[in-house]
Design a protein around this motif. Structure first.
Motif, PDB file in Angstrom:
ATOM      1  N   GLN A 130       1.071  -1.460   0.148  1.00 47.91           N
ATOM      2  CA  GLN A 130      -0.171  -0.215   0.101  1.00 47.91           C
ATOM      3  C   GLN A 130       1.344   1.150  -0.070  1.00 47.91           C
ATOM      4  O   GLN A 130       1.900   1.324   0.557  1.00 47.91           O
ATOM      5  CB  GLN A 130      -1.002   0.058   1.301  1.00 47.91           C
ATOM      6  CG  GLN A 130      -2.046  -0.952   0.711  1.00 47.91           C
ATOM      7  CD  GLN A 130      -0.771  -2.516   2.100  1.00 47.91           C
ATOM      8  OE1 GLN A 130      -0.199  -1.983   2.555  1.00 47.91           O
ATOM      9  NE2 GLN A 130      -1.420  -3.475   1.298  1.00 47.91           N
ATOM     10  N   MET A 140       2.351   4.095  -8.352  1.00 47.03           N
ATOM     11  CA  MET A 140       1.380   2.759  -7.712  1.00 47.03           C
ATOM     12  C   MET A 140       1.559   2.245  -6.671  1.00 47.03           C
ATOM     13  O   MET A 140       2.727   1.640  -6.168  1.00 47.03           O
ATOM     14  CB  MET A 140       1.420   1.996  -9.070  1.00 47.03           C
ATOM     15  CG  MET A 140       1.239   3.007 -10.353  1.00 47.03           C
ATOM     16  SD  MET A 140       0.032   3.269 -10.885  1.00 47.03           S
ATOM     17  CE  MET A 140      -0.840   1.392 -11.315  1.00 47.03           C
ATOM     18  N   THR A 142      -1.111  -0.473  -4.164  1.00 52.37           N
ATOM     19  CA  THR A 142      -2.026  -1.392  -4.192  1.00 52.37           C
ATOM     20  C   THR A 142      -3.767  -1.122  -3.586  1.00 52.37           C
ATOM     21  O   THR A 142      -4.732  -1.160  -4.291  1.00 52.37           O
ATOM     22  CB  THR A 142      -1.915  -2.877  -3.399  1.00 52.37           C
ATOM     23  OG1 THR A 142      -1.918  -2.928  -1.755  1.00 52.37           O
ATOM     24  CG2 THR A 142      -1.107  -3.851  -3.939  1.00 52.37           C
ATOM     25  N   THR A 143      -2.783   0.436  -3.044  1.00 50.48           N
ATOM     26  CA  THR A 143      -3.726   0.881  -2.426  1.00 50.48           C
ATOM     27  C   THR A 143      -4.448   2.332  -3.407  1.00 50.48           C
ATOM     28  O   THR A 143      -4.993   2.974  -2.927  1.00 50.48           O
ATOM     29  CB  THR A 143      -4.164   0.994  -0.919  1.00 50.48           C
ATOM     30  OG1 THR A 143      -3.152   1.831  -0.488  1.00 50.48           O
ATOM     31  CG2 THR A 143      -4.563  -0.159  -0.400  1.00 50.48           C
ATOM     32  N   PRO A 145      -4.650   2.529  -7.342  1.00 49.27           N
ATOM     33  CA  PRO A 145      -4.509   1.559  -8.813  1.00 49.27           C
ATOM     34  C   PRO A 145      -4.626   2.338  -9.617  1.00 49.27           C
ATOM     35  O   PRO A 145      -4.261   2.172 -10.768  1.00 49.27           O
ATOM     36  CB  PRO A 145      -5.438   0.187  -8.364  1.00 49.27           C
ATOM     37  CG  PRO A 145      -6.867   1.205  -6.873  1.00 49.27           C
ATOM     38  CD  PRO A 145      -5.825   1.316  -6.668  1.00 49.27           C
ATOM     39  N   TYR A 146      -5.335   3.924  -9.071  1.00 52.40           N
ATOM     40  CA  TYR A 146      -4.858   4.668 -10.640  1.00 52.40           C
ATOM     41  C   TYR A 146      -4.248   6.007 -10.397  1.00 52.40           C
ATOM     42  O   TYR A 146      -4.089   6.548 -10.869  1.00 52.40           O
ATOM     43  CB  TYR A 146      -6.289   5.245 -10.452  1.00 52.40           C
ATOM     44  CG  TYR A 146      -7.554   4.422 -10.613  1.00 52.40           C
ATOM     45  CD1 TYR A 146      -7.938   3.717 -11.406  1.00 52.40           C
ATOM     46  CD2 TYR A 146      -8.669   3.985  -9.693  1.00 52.40           C
ATOM     47  CE1 TYR A 146      -9.013   2.451 -11.332  1.00 52.40           C
ATOM     48  CE2 TYR A 146      -9.469   3.737  -9.287  1.00 52.40           C
ATOM     49  CZ  TYR A 146      -9.467   2.573 -10.802  1.00 52.40           C
ATOM     50  OH  TYR A 146     -10.838   1.517 -10.406  1.00 52.40           O
ATOM     51  N   SER A 147      -2.878   5.226  -9.880  1.00 49.68           N
ATOM     52  CA  SER A 147      -1.797   6.151  -9.633  1.00 49.68           C
ATOM     53  C   SER A 147      -2.554   6.904  -7.731  1.00 49.68           C
ATOM     54  O   SER A 147      -3.227   7.771  -7.378  1.00 49.68           O
ATOM     55  CB  SER A 147      -1.458   7.201 -10.662  1.00 49.68           C
ATOM     56  OG  SER A 147      -1.322   8.244 -10.454  1.00 49.68           O
ATOM     57  N   LYS A 207       5.004  -2.752  -8.945  1.00 47.60           N
ATOM     58  CA  LYS A 207       3.778  -2.219  -9.313  1.00 47.60           C
ATOM     59  C   LYS A 207       4.464  -0.794 -10.041  1.00 47.60           C
ATOM     60  O   LYS A 207       3.702  -0.487 -10.881  1.00 47.60           O
ATOM     61  CB  LYS A 207       3.459  -1.240  -7.928  1.00 47.60           C
ATOM     62  CG  LYS A 207       2.499  -2.962  -6.819  1.00 47.60           C
ATOM     63  CD  LYS A 207       1.262  -2.114  -7.400  1.00 47.60           C
ATOM     64  CE  LYS A 207       0.718  -3.573  -7.271  1.00 47.60           C
ATOM     65  NZ  LYS A 207      -0.958  -3.085  -7.687  1.00 47.60           N
TER      66      LYS A 207
END
Ligand SMILES: Cc1ncc(C[n+]2csc(CCOP(=O)(O)OP(=O)(O)O)c2C)c(N)n1
Ligand code: SF4
Lengths: 268, 382
Positions: A130, A140, A142-143, A145-147, A207
């Motif tokens: 995260q 990027m 995991t929390t 996801p849209y940057s 990521k």
């Protein structure tokens, strides 16, 4: 004493992923301690929670593995409880500056003699990638996801503003410089901050398509430059490495000894 | 030190008790109605070479006393309501890592900011269960200055004996009430000093291996034994482990060391219980009103008695059951919605005979409140 004598071999192999930068921090730290010739009995390592904080399990000092974000608060109790001890506090970037941000600025302001090492991999490794307050805009996670639209802290600026007596930055690519700086930070009497830029290939790397550990370390070399170098004048985006602040200001535990004298003079 | 007589607040009686017990490190953060404890200790501790620190918040205060305890100090923090909530995670750490420490909670009205300057006893269950995970904890309370002093000393003694945090659950009325305190001469109340390992340097010391009697000798940070302390489940060296046998064994140990010694830790006072057909059970400032009622009604021939609990956790079930077995009714007097009453119901043979005389409006439960309940359960109306 050989570096090997500072680790608890019984508890190896360590839990870090292949290519994780945290092991390099361990290595440089032990070299610094070895060069200082300190007795293991005089050193307490206090850490929080995170991949980085697991470092305390592997060293043969007095070790206190605490709760997420609070390492500096525990360390303050250890130090004031027994000021003779040398306290080293390694923390992840999330540990030190998100959940632990308040303790961080107050330990700096108080100027209690602790050595804080921020192992900055710009991600929450332990919980699986995260974004952290050091990830920075556009990364990027995991929390995110849209940057990521969160701005990051500059650890050095923050530490200076909070009043830290010793502030430095280095990277795991520069392991020798790291050992050197850590040595100076440990012997400095007062609150010392050393930001170590390190890599989490498993989460940040994947990521952000940053390549493998070697690529990530090469990148650290490319984006940093020694303090005051010509390169910085040409390219202001470069991050400076080295010691930014090293100043003598009254240390909390020494000041408290004066409080005791004053209080005792009052009663007698 | 000779015996001394003082006239002071309950919070100051707590300070006197803590210093008598050997407190030498305090970390805190101001909050009504506990602040006087911190203020007093900021002056008193350095006079004796001890340390006081005002931390940035209650979380940090709790963490700091744990760190200081590991360097061999007798430690305490004091707080109230919201601050007690903040301390819970680190308090759980002290349970897990078996760190002797004393946490004072001078209760005020909650939830949230609630009623800062008014009395409540709403934190009984939070003190017991406020942290995640199964565990046991010791919680003591007191109703007057002399007992605040005594139970504070007791809190330190239990913390050292069982290597555990102890919560001292006072309340606003007790904390702020001024009355006499006789400070006993040094040595009059026995003190438990920390049990330290006798193992010499070079011999493998196991910080988490209980002796045959269940006690775990400690070694100060800075001493010759270096070991790991963690809030993760851990083996006898203090090294993290998730081996099912280790996890089960440690959790059992943490709970058993408290619950199996419930008898030794049970402190209570009883008034006129021998022939009582109606028994009041109370604690803290509520117990003062309860005692007043009992002493008032006795001369009129009413067979009323009072059981004042001073150890709330581990809950003294057997004592409650035994004392109440012949009573027609048991009335729990407390300033919450029945937190101890539930425990009393669980303990007695017939839960239907248990009633609640309470107040939850920030006011002391008065003798009149109690008398009204007594009349109601006798079918007399108020
Ligand atoms: C109070 C609390 N909140 C959340 C967590 C979950 N948690 C464990 S480690 C961690 C973050 C780790 O990131 P960082 O501090 O940057 O260290 P790293 O693992 O990257 O070395 C989090 C959120 C926790 N253990 N405790
Ligand atoms: S997850 Fe990242 S920070 Fe954690 S051990 Fe693996 S590489 Fe290191």
């Amino acid at each position: 004493m050989a570096v090997k004598d500072y680790i608890r071999e019984r508890f190896f192999p360590h839990m870090w992923c292949p290519g994780c930068g945290h092991g390099i921090v361990l290595n440089s730290l032990l070299r610094a301690v070895e060069r200082l010739g300190m007795s293991k009995n005089e050193i307490v390592m206090v850490s929080g929670i995170g991949c980085s904080s697991r470092i305390s399990g592997y060293v043969d000092f007095h070790t206190l593995h605490t709760i997420h974000g609070r390492a500096l608060a525990f360390a303050t109790g250890v130090k004031l409880g027994q000021p003779e001890l040398n306290i080293i506090v390694p923390m992840g970037d999330g540990d030190a500056l998100s959940i632990g941000g308040n303790h961080f600025i107050h330990a700096a302001r108080r100027n209690i003699d602790l050595t804080a090492i921020v192992m900055n991999n710009r991600i929450y490794g332990m919980t699986g990638g995260q974004y952290s307050p050091l990830s920075g805009y556009g990364t990027m996670a995991t929390t995110a996801p849209y940057s990521n639209i969160d701005q990051d802290f500059d650890v050095v600026d923050l530490s200076i503003a909070a009043g830290a007596a010793f502030v430095a930055r280095t990277t795991v690519y520069h392991a020798k410089q790291m050992a050197d700086i850590l040595m100076k930070a440990i012997i400095h009497e007062g609150f010392s901050v050393v930001e170590v830029m390190t890599q989490c290939p498993t989460y940040f790397g994947r990521k952000n398509r940053a390549g493998d550990a070697v690529d990530m370390m090469e990148h650290m070399k490319e984006i940093t430059t020694p303090i005051g170098s010509k390169a910085k004048e040409k390219n202001p985006d470069l991050l400076e490495r080295g010691i930014f602040v090293q100043k003598e200001i009254p240390e909390y535990c020494q000041e408290y000894e004066r409080i005791i004298e004053r209080a005792q003079a009052d009663v007698s | 030190m000779e015996q001394r007589i003082k006239f002071l607040q309950g919070n100051e009686a707590c300070v006197e008790g803590a210093l008598y017990a050997g407190l030498n490190f305090f970390a805190g953060y101001p909050i009504t109605p506990s602040t006087e404890i911190a203020e007093n200790l900021s002056a008193r501790l350095p006079q004796q070479g001890g340390k006081f620190i005002q931390m940035e918040d209650e979380i940090a205060s709790m963490c700091a006393i744990i760190g200081a305890s590991l360097t061999g100090n007798k430690v305490m923090t004091a707080t109230s309501g919201p601050g007690f909530s903040l301390k819970q995670e680190a308090l759980g750490y002290a349970v897990m890592a078996e760190i002797p420490c004393v946490v004072v909670n001078v209760q005020r009205g909650g939830p949230s900011t609630g009623n800062p300057t008014h009395v409540s006893q709403g934190d009984v269950m939070q003190a017991r269960w406020g942290r995640h995970g199964d565990q046991a904890i010791v919680v003591l309370t007191a109703s007057n200055n002399q007992d605040v002093f005594g139970m504070t000393v007791e809190a330190f003694n239990i913390a050292e004996t069982y290597r555990t945090p102890v919560v001292l659950l006072l309340d606003e009325a007790v904390g702020h009430m001024r009355e006499k305190l006789v400070i006993p001469a040094a040595g009059d109340i026995p003190l438990v000093e920390r049990l330290k390992t006798a193992l010499k340097e070079g011999i493998d010391y196991h910080p988490y291996l209980p002796r045959e009697d269940g006690r775990l000798p400690m070694s100060d940070f800075g001493g010759v034994h270096r070991y790991n302390v963690t809030g993760l489940f851990h083996d006898m060296w203090g090294f993290p482990s998730n081996n099912p046998g280790v996890v089960h064994g440690l959790l059992r140990h943490l709970v058993d060391k408290i619950n199996n010694n419930a008898n030794q830790m049970a402190r209570y006072k009883e008034y006129y219980l021998d022939d009582a057909d109606r028994i009041l059970i109370s604690y803290g400032s509520s117990a003062r009103s309860a005692l007043h009622v009992v002493e008032n009604r006795r001369p009129r021939g009413e067979r009323l008695g009072l059981l004042e609990l001073q150890t709330i956790w581990p809950f003294p079930d057997h004592i409650v059951r035994d004392k109440c077995k012949d009573a027609d009714s048991v009335i729990v007097v407390e300033m919450n919605m029945g937190q101890v009453m539930q425990m009393v119901k669980n303990a007695v043979d017939n839960p239907k005979k248990v009633f609640l005389a309470n107040r939850i409006d920030g006011q002391l439960v008065t003798p009149t409140d109690i008398r009204n309940i007594l009349r109601l359960i006798q079918g007399q109306g108020v």
